[in-house]
Design an enzyme around this catalytic site. Structure first.
Site, mmCIF file in Angstrom:
data_model
loop_
_atom_site.group_PDB
_atom_site.id
_atom_site.type_symbol
_atom_site.label_atom_id
_atom_site.label_comp_id
_atom_site.label_asym_id
_atom_site.label_seq_id
_atom_site.Cartn_x
_atom_site.Cartn_y
_atom_site.Cartn_z
ATOM 1 N N CYS A 123 12.968 -43.072 1.182
ATOM 2 C CA CYS A 123 13.972 -44.135 1.232
ATOM 3 C C CYS A 123 15.276 -43.665 0.575
ATOM 4 O O CYS A 123 15.263 -42.842 -0.352
ATOM 5 C CB CYS A 123 13.456 -45.377 0.510
ATOM 6 S SG CYS A 123 12.118 -46.227 1.392
ATOM 7 N N CYS A 205 14.681 -46.452 5.492
ATOM 8 C CA CYS A 205 14.458 -47.535 4.532
ATOM 9 C C CYS A 205 15.426 -47.414 3.364
ATOM 10 O O CYS A 205 15.999 -46.351 3.116
ATOM 11 C CB CYS A 205 13.007 -47.533 4.028
ATOM 12 S SG CYS A 205 12.462 -45.962 3.310
#
Length: 304
Positions: A123, A205
Site C-alpha cells: 500500500c 491501496c
C-alpha cells in the site's frame, strides 16, 4: 443309351473380361482420383500466407528476451518471486494470441495469464504515469520502493516489446503486426496492456500517485491508459487518496499546473468516486532527477 461326347474344360472358370476401352477408361479415372487426392493434400499442407499489416512485426528473439527478463526479475531483482515458473508464464502468454486473428483478441484471452501471475504491491507504493514514462521509471528506480506498472513482473517482461500471431501458424508473426491506426483496437498488445493496467489499479491501496506531463496542453488525457482505464479501476474501498505530480520539462513552457482545467477534470473524477484528490506542481524529488541533466537551470536552485 445315346452317346455323348464331352469336350475338355479348362481349369479356369470363365469370367467377364473388360474390353480394352473399358480398361483404359478405368485407368484414366483412377489416375484422376489419385491426382485429386494428391492435390488436396498439397493444398492442406502448403503454408498459408500470413496476414499483412503496416505495423512492426514481433520483436526478434521474442521468447529468449521474454524468458531472460523473467529470470532476471524473479531471480535477481525480486528474489521473493523466485518460485515463478517462467516457461509456464511464456506458454500461457502465447496462448492468448498465437494462431488467432490479431484483431480479435479479447480480455478473456489473457485471463489465464493474470490468474497465473500474482504479485502484491505494498500500500502507498503505486505510481501511475501518463506521458511521463521515462521520468516515472527513473524515479522508481532511484527511490527503490515504489512501483510503476513496468516495475511489476508482467510489465517488466513486456515493456517495449511487440508481438502478434496469425490464424495460419502456431508461431508468432515475425513479418508484420497490426498498427493501432489500422482499425484494429483489439490487437494483442493493446488488450494486454489494458488488462494488466486494470489489474494493477484494482490491486492498489492506500495513497496512490500519478505522474503527469505538465508541458502538454492536457496533462490529464482522458483517452490515455490512465485516463480511460486505471483511474476508473481504483477501488475507493482500498484507495482513499490520489496525488497528482504535474511535472514540467525544465526547458519547456510551464503552461499547465494544478489549477488547469485538465487537472480540475481529473479532480472531479476522483472526488466523484469518493477519494481525496491532491496535486503538486513539479514534485521536488522528481524535479531533482530532471536537474541532474540541467543543474544550472534556475528552477534547480535550492532556494527556488
Amino acid at each position: 443309351m445315346a452317346n455323348y461326347e464331352f469336350s475338355q474344360v479348362s481349369g479356369d472358370r470363365p469370367g467377364c473380361r473388360l474390353s480394352r476401352k473399358a480398361q483404359i477408361g478405368l485407368g484414366v479415372g483412377l489416375l484422376v482420383l489419385i491426382a485429386l487426392v494428391v492435390g488436396i493434400v498439397v493444398i492442406l499442407l502448403r503454408p498459408r500466407s500470413l496476414l499483412v499489416w503496416t505495423g512492426e512485426p514481433t520483436t526478434k528473439h521474442f521468447s529468449d528476451i521474454f524468458l531472460g527478463r523473467c529470470l532476471i526479475y524473479t531471480q535477481i531483482l525480486r528474489p521473493e518471486m523466485r518460485d515463478q515458473n517462467c516457461q509456464e508464464i511464456l506458454s500461457t502468454f502465447k496462448g492468448a494470441f498465437v494462431s488467432k486473428n490479431p484483431c480479435n483478441i479479447t480480455r478473456e484471452d489473457y485471463a489465464p495469464l493474470v490468474k497465473l501471475v500474482t504479485q502484491t504491491i505494498p500500500c502507498n507504493k503505486t505510481l501511475f504515469w501518463s506521458k511521463s514514462k521515462h521520468l516515472a521509471h527513473q524515479y522508481t528506480w532511484i527511490q527503490g520502493k515504489m512501483f510503476t506498472l513496468e516495475d511489476t513482473l508482467l510489465g517488466y517482461i513486456a515493456d517495449d516489446l511487440r508481438w502478434c500471431g496469425d490464424p495460419s501458424t502456431s508461431d508468432m508473426n515475425y513479418v508484420s503486426c497490426p498498427h493501432w491506426s489500422e482499425n484494429c483496437p483489439n490487437n494483442p498488445i493493446t488488450v494486454f496492456w489494458k488488462v494488466i493496467s486494470q489489474k494493477f489499479a484494482e490491486d492498489a491501496c492506500g495513497v496512490v500517485q500519478v505522474m503527469l506531463n505538465g508541458s502538454l496542453r492536457e496533462p490529464f488525457y482522458k483517452n490515455s491508459t490512465f485516463g480511460s482505464v486505471e483511474v476508473f479501476s481504483l477501488d475507493p474501498n482500498k484507495v482513499h487518496k490520489l496525488q497528482a505530480w504535474v511535472m514540467h520539462d525544465i526547458e519547456g513552457a510551464s503552461s499547465n499546473a494544478c489549477s488547469s482545467s485538465s487537472l480540475n477534470e481529473l479532480k472531479m473524477i476522483v472526488q466523484k468516486r469518493n477519494m481525496i484528490f491532491a496535486c503538486v506542481d513539479n514534485y521536488r524529488p522528481a524535479r531533482f532527477l530532471q536537474c541532474v541533466k540541467n543543474p544550472e537551470h534556475p528552477s534547480c536552485r535550492l532556494n527556488t
